[in-house]
Design a protein around this motif. Structure first.
Motif, PDB file in Angstrom:
ATOM      1  N   UNK B 212       0.829  -1.200   0.000  1.00 23.13           N
ATOM      2  CA  UNK B 212       0.000   0.000   0.000  1.00 23.13           C
ATOM      3  C   UNK B 212       0.867   1.255   0.000  1.00 23.13           C
ATOM      4  N   UNK B 215       2.570   2.201  -3.093  1.00 25.45           N
ATOM      5  CA  UNK B 215       1.742   2.526  -4.261  1.00 25.45           C
ATOM      6  C   UNK B 215       1.010   3.858  -4.151  1.00 25.45           C
ATOM      7  N   UNK B 216       0.908   4.413  -2.935  1.00 21.63           N
ATOM      8  CA  UNK B 216       0.071   5.606  -2.795  1.00 21.63           C
ATOM      9  C   UNK B 216       0.815   6.877  -3.186  1.00 21.63           C
ATOM     10  N   UNK B 217       0.026   7.833  -3.704  1.00 18.51           N
ATOM     11  CA  UNK B 217       0.579   9.138  -4.098  1.00 18.51           C
ATOM     12  C   UNK B 217       0.542  10.072  -2.890  1.00 18.51           C
ATOM     13  N   UNK B 218       1.383   9.804  -1.920  1.00 15.81           N
ATOM     14  CA  UNK B 218       1.405  10.623  -0.707  1.00 15.81           C
ATOM     15  C   UNK B 218       2.836  11.041  -0.383  1.00 15.81           C
ATOM     16  N   UNK B 303       6.200  10.305  -2.692  1.00 15.80           N
ATOM     17  CA  UNK B 303       5.745   8.922  -2.880  1.00 15.80           C
ATOM     18  C   UNK B 303       6.942   7.995  -3.044  1.00 15.80           C
TER      19      UNK B 303
END
Lengths: 352, 305
Positions: B212, B215-218, B303
């Motif tokens: 997770x 893969x997240x755009x954070x 990210x």
């Protein structure tokens, strides 16, 4: 786009339902034009000449004890073995018989005897199912699909289902529930290219003045879906059966008859060898026979009134008066006969 | 709705196994039943079973205080939550996880912008150095400590070894506690710079957490393995929103970031306050026999892939 927006977008897209494939046209390529209609076509291919073409849906029906299953069994083994049926040429093909009526033991006995009756050996491509489990339900499209696969696997071009009532469990045969069942069976014929023949029962009583097809039991959609309906009749105790067409789409089928021949296994009541042989019969009830008779009456007695023509015809023919009257009208319409005005408005018939 | 008397009378879950949520529930039923708060406190204190953590009197009092203050005229007036971004959080979470290209700690370690040491026992110094500024005052300690707050470099020089760290720099002084009945050194009101927020998933496998986060755009600054199955993600708050006050934190981080997106995905909503305790890397966790360690570290939030 900020990280917050990008993350929200990512989560939103991940949580969105999967994108549907653009709906394909399920009927693509199935709409024809006159260009298709004008293309040359192969001639109608008969599995049994003059009776059952490939890709057709037919019924053979009759009262109990009229040997309808037996004569169809004879036809079936003839096709499988490439032997002519009552003088008609056959196209040798594998055959599939679906028995929902007689049971395995009787089916084994019958088909053995029928095969022996024409001298067919066990290598002949005649296949049969008897009392299949699960039961075949022609109202269920998935059953029809599976059956179509079985037919294609074996290359069967003649399929006999014994009988229509038993392949429609739960459906009232006098109701419009039969529409879907007959449509499914029609689709089976189209998709497999096989001649599908259903065995069915005759209505218990139909008056003399009724249309011949009304002897077929059940909802009108049954007859409506058929290419050919053949009524099998037999006088009690007689070895002879008569078969006449009560509905046809492709070719007229003149009345024909056959005699049942059988041998028992010595010392038993079990059938050893059975078959049918063609019997010449005078046709005095089919539309063709009525037409021929009417033409003779009017030639011999020009300017008879309709009542006089019908009285002559009734004395010579077996058909009901309504059928004779209809044939007479049809002959005028087809200009085989013409009418003249008689006294007090009477219609007089003469040969055209 | 459950019968309040029956719901209140049932046994409490053990601390460490859902106790706090159960406590809140029972406190709410105590308020609905009109029990005296003191009576409810004594009762709940006595009924608190043994668990894997100690339950303070304050935790029970806070729960009761919140329950009794939320009950207006005998009826709960729940605070409205923003509408979630998605309806099916599980599906979204699964979809994000499936998009991941990193599946294990080794790949994460390789992808870390700051080269991590092989041995995690020195992670605390590296972590403090990257995550805090020299002038920052940082809480490091146990859950029972309240005032072990020092400058970043002081912690680094002393070779700190403690299980917990507060995710944001603190004032070092006292400020009103959340309940409003006292003061504390490490509450939300003590936070002086809102640089990080902590995100943790309760019910996700270790591998899925790695997938997770990869893969997240954070804007991620650190992923810390807690020495258990959880991973604590430290998110770069200034890259999410401009937050200089608790009100802004509440508006942008708690209500938008957590409530709209993270909670529907299954993130632990209890982590949404700015003085949250996280696990300090480099500490050997006796209970699991494993080190708390850095899995991925970046001086600036970004990210992972």
């Amino acid at each position: 786009m900020s990280y917050m927006q990008a993350f929200e977008q990512q989560v939103f897209e991940a949580g969105a339902p999967p994108e549907q494939e653009p709906m394909s046209d399920p009927w693509e390529g199935q709409i024809f034009s006159l260009r298709d209609a004008f293309k040359p076509r192969d001639p109608l291919l008969f599995i049994i000449n003059g009776l059952w073409p490939a890709g057709s849906l037919s019924i053979v029906y009759g009262a109990p004890g009229t040997l309808k299953s037996m004569i169809l069994g004879h036809a079936a083994v003839c096709v499988a073995a490439g032997v002519s049926f009552l003088g008609r040429e056959v196209r040798q093909s594998p055959v599939l018989w679906i028995d929902l009526d007689n049971g395995k033991r009787r089916s084994h006995e019958r088909f053995e005897a029928l095969a022996r009756g024409i001298g067919a050996d066990e290598g002949v491509p005649f296949y049969y199912m008897s009392m299949p489990t699960p039961w075949l339900n022609a109202g269920n499209p998935s059953d029809i699909k599976l059956l179509a696969e079985r037919i294609r696997e074996r290359g069967a071009k003649l399929v006999i289902i014994d009988n229509l009532g038993l392949v429609s469990p739960g459906a009232d045969e006098n109701s419009d529930q039969m529409i879907q069942i007959m449509a499914n069976l029609r689709l089976l014929a189209e998709e497999t290219g096989a001649a599908i023949i259903l065995i069915h029962h005759q209505r218990k009583s139909s008056g003399n003045n009724t249309r011949a097809g009304e002897a077929l039991r059940g909802h009108s959609s049954i007859e409506g879906a058929l290419d050919l309906a053949l009524l099998v009749e037999r006088e009690e105790g007689s070895p002879a059966v008569q078969i006449r067409s009560t509905k046809t789409r492709d070719v007229d089928v003149p009345l024909f008859a056959a005699e049942f021949l059988y041998e028992h296994r010595p010392g038993t009541d079990e059938l050893w060898a059975v078959g049918f042989q063609k019997v010449e019969i005078q046709d005095d009830s089919s539309p063709a026979a009525i037409e021929k008779a009417l033409l003779g009456i009017v030639e011999d007695h020009p300017r008879l009134t309709q009542k006089e023509v019908l009285n002559f015809a009734k004395s010579e023919l077996q058909g009901g008066v309504n059928l004779i009257r209809n044939v007479l009208k049809k002959m005028v319409k087809n200009k085989q006969l013409k009418t003249e005005a008689g006294l007090r408005g009477a219609i007089l018939y003469v040969v055209n | 709705m459950a019968d309040p008397a029956i719901a209140y009378a049932g046994p409490l879950l053990p601390p460490g196994s859902g106790y706090h949520t159960d406590l809140m529930r029972k406190a709410n039923f105590a308020a609905i039943l009109g029990m005296e708060p003191g009576e409810a406190f004594t009762d709940l204190r006595q009924r608190t079973p043994q668990g894997t953590r100690r339950v303070s009197d304050r935790e029970i009092r806070d729960a009761l205080r919140k329950a009794y203050s939320d009950l207006g005229g005998g009826t709960f007036v729940p605070r409205s939550r923003p509408k979630p971004v998605i309806r099916d959080g599980k599906q979204a979470l699964r979809q994000i996880i499936e998009e991941a290209v990193i599946h294990d700690e080794v790949d994460l370690w390789e992808a870390s912008p700051i080269r991590l040491m092989d041995e995690p026992k020195y992670d605390a110094e590296l972590f403090l150095d990257v995550m805090f500024r020299p002038e920052d005052l940082v809480f490091v300690g146990t859950t029972y400590d309240t005032d072990t707050i020092r400058g970043r470099d002081a912690w680094i020089e002393s070779g700190c070894d403690a299980p917990h760290i507060v995710v944001n720099p603190l004032s070092g002084g006292l400020a009103p506690n959340k309940a409003g009945d006292g003061q504390t050194h490490r509450g939300d009101n003590n936070v002086v710079a809102f640089r990080h927020c902590l995100v943790e998933f309760d019910n996700l496998s270790h591998e899925d957490q790695i997938r997770f986060w990869s893969a997240v755009h954070l804007p991620i600054k650190a992923l810390v393995c807690t020495g258990g199955k959880s991973i604590h993600a430290w998110i770069d708050v200034p890259k999410l929103a401009s937050v200089t006050t608790l009100e802004e934190w509440d508006a942008h981080i708690r209500r938008v970031f957590y409530d709209r997106t993270l909670r529907p995905l299954g993130a632990d909503g209890a982590c949404s306050n700015p003085s949250r305790l996280s696990r300090l890397p480099g500490h050997h966790r006796e209970k699991t026999g494993k080190y708390q360690k850095i899995l991925w570290l970046s001086p600036e939030g970004r990210p992972i892939t």
